[in-house]
Design an enzyme around this catalytic site. Sequence first.
Site, PDB file in Angstrom:
ATOM      1  N   SER A 145      -8.180  -2.264   6.022  1.00 50.04           N
ATOM      2  CA  SER A 145      -7.201  -1.197   5.807  1.00 50.04           C
ATOM      3  C   SER A 145      -6.581  -0.732   7.118  1.00 50.04           C
ATOM      4  CB  SER A 145      -7.861  -0.020   5.086  1.00 50.04           C
ATOM      5  OG  SER A 145      -8.233  -0.374   3.770  1.00 50.04           O
ATOM      6  N   GLN A 150       0.749  -2.913   5.785  1.00 51.08           N
ATOM      7  CA  GLN A 150       1.248  -2.003   4.760  1.00 51.08           C
ATOM      8  C   GLN A 150       0.404  -0.746   4.616  1.00 51.08           C
ATOM      9  OE1 GLN A 150       1.718  -4.765   1.265  1.00 51.08           O
ATOM     10  NE2 GLN A 150       3.746  -3.820   1.262  1.00 51.08           N
ATOM     11  N   GLU A 151      -0.783  -0.754   5.182  1.00 54.25           N
ATOM     12  CA  GLU A 151      -1.643   0.418   5.032  1.00 54.25           C
ATOM     13  C   GLU A 151      -1.613   1.277   6.304  1.00 54.25           C
ATOM     14  OE1 GLU A 151      -5.363  -0.030   2.934  1.00 54.25           O
ATOM     15  OE2 GLU A 151      -4.782  -2.020   2.241  1.00 54.25           O
ATOM     16  N   MET A 152      -2.541   1.039   7.224  1.00 56.08           N
ATOM     17  CA  MET A 152      -2.565   1.857   8.433  1.00 56.08           C
ATOM     18  C   MET A 152      -1.786   1.235   9.590  1.00 56.08           C
ATOM     19  SD  MET A 152      -4.350   4.497   7.474  1.00 56.08           S
ATOM     20  CE  MET A 152      -5.271   5.337   8.747  1.00 56.08           C
TER      21      MET A 152
END
Length: 746
Positions: A145, A150-152
């Site tokens: 993540s 696209q997340e962090m």
Amino acid sequence: MKRIAVYLGGGMLLVLSLLFLLAALWPVPPDSPPGGLSDGMPGATGALRRPFPPMPIPPDNPQTPEKAELGRLLFYDPVLSGDNTRSCATCHHPDLGFTDGKGRSIGADGQPMRRGAPTLWNVGYLRRLFWDGRASSLEEAARMSLTDPQEMAEQPDRLVQELRAIPEYRERFDRAFGGRGGSALTFENIAKAIAAFERTLVSRNAPFDRFAAGDTTALTPSQRRGLNLFRSGRTRCFECHSLPLFGSSDFRVIGVPDLPETPVDRGRAELTNSPRDERAFKVPTLRNVALTAPYMHNGIFTTLEEVIDFYKDGGGRGRGMDLPNLDAKIQPFRLSPEEREDLVAFLYALTDESALPPIPESVPSGLSVVPRIENPGRALAARYNVGAHGVHEPSRPPRTWVVRPGESIQAVLDRTGPGDTVLIEPGVYHEALVVETEHLTLRGISRDGQRPILDGRGEFGDGIIATRDGFTVENLVVRNYTNNGIVVPGARGIVIRDVTTENTGAYGVYPVGSEDILIERVVATGAWDTGIYIGQSRNGIIRDSEAYGNVSGIEVENSVAITVENNYAHDNAAGILVFVLPNLESKVGSRNRIVGNRILHNNGPNFAKPGAIVGNVPSGTGILIMAADETEVTGNEIRDNASVGIAVISLEQIFPKGTVFDVGAIPERNWIHDNILANNGFYPDPKVRAAGLPGADLLWDASGWDNLWREPGARAFPPLLPGPDWPWPLRRAYWRSLQLLIRLLG
């Protein structure tokens, strides 16, 4: 010339000897994955009081308060994101059940992602993380993540530099992991600290838990009815959302529709490329489900009522989707508006935030922490959860109750206490019974050749569902139910004796996830799956019973130490099945015995419902062992079964090529000996012929080199089957020869 011939002959003999040794001694690959995974052993330790399993904690990341507190600060600190604007709590907000309440999470670029953030409640108990199971530990999930664009969208080296510039983080990492001058502040330890915090997010003190522990008023009457529906054979919710987590690390295909104008989400198949995993997603926990709307991996359903309607209609197939791999448990069922409300009320009884950690007022980076959010689910949960606290029924000596025609059996059951006996006078009773009392005996009285009849009139789902340990039912006729006759989920010490089931839907008797089971002198007919079934259980006996006119007469599925003896299975599509199937909580099936049964003329039609695994079983099957291990089949009379007397096969025979299994797919160490076999395989089912196999007394698909037979005079395919007098090198070399021949023949 003679010398040349001798040399050539000797050389050929040497080559053949070397090939034989290579075939015999070359290691056999393990039947992977192995059965009996940590959270998949069969047999409960109590019906509703099933304890939480040990939380898996990696040896290199032991749990400490200092580490968990550091992880809490990191979890809420936006410094962990590439642009310092997002924290873990952005998508896993504590006020939203550690989800984001959006259905589709917002990515680092500000655009909706494909899937929503799953809850983190009880996440420490899971073997697989994310909707598709791509991570196998919380540490791995945290690393994924943090670095996912696209997340962090963070870079590991850059993150470490940022945190080392903050004195408090340097000190906390050194204290938690043992270091000096910030040396313990590494990317690996960042992930370990976050994982340690997530392992503290445990929810296990909901109203349901208090009820299961004996607080009889912790649930409202509506919630108790909803619990019974949840654990019924009609809805079968409990078989995927199993206790105590009300979820699992398994993956199911239920057919969740894609959102409009979005591409098809293949789910776990994107990782495995297995046909079985197309549109498969991990089974989420239902604990704190009241707080985590919207629902499913893409948030397509806004309310729990919509979710229940989706299941009631048959999942994706009920929405017109073509799903050849739809989970067999997803079948349409009837539910009244009142029953739907009861089921929703029970789901709210899984709400517990007593271990909710506080949001820190500030974090060491000085960046802004997520604000509190008003969650309407909390108010709804409070409205539903109005049961009492700390109320336990006083103990009393066991009593005997008598029910007469015209009286309600259920009304008496609702008044019983532990150890009671309920006697039922002969007559016809149109009821669906729920037994919630421990160590209760439900016994029919015989008089003038008559005994009591439970008749569902084709309107009720399950004849009897018993949800507590020590249940005994005797001397009843159970007929005309739409789902099952007698269901006992997750209990210990079950006795089902002198019972007849007729036209009871999928199963006649159906103990599942249970332990210490005795089924004797049962007659079962008219089940579209199995007349007498034991599944995902251990330590049980099925004896002196008769099963006829079902798809499968008797089935032992994903179970350990079950004995099937002295039964009469006839005129079913299949007599006796011993299976290990994928995607069930139990991952193992072994040490079962099929002894002294009569298995005759099982040539009836296979009338299983679409999608049911048993629908793949050829009509005319006597005994079918599929993927099970260490099954002994002996002393049985097996006659006049049109396709096969005894078959031993792998899962690959019924699942599409390329399927990835979460159980061992190969039958191993099975021992078939000293049975009476006559006139089997005289007219094999088209399914058998399509597989290129002939009818026979004994059939083996050449999977599992260590299976053994001793059946002199039986007609077998292949004609030669390895026996106990074969040395193991010969058995293994022969098995490899068969495998090679199968590959050459395609």
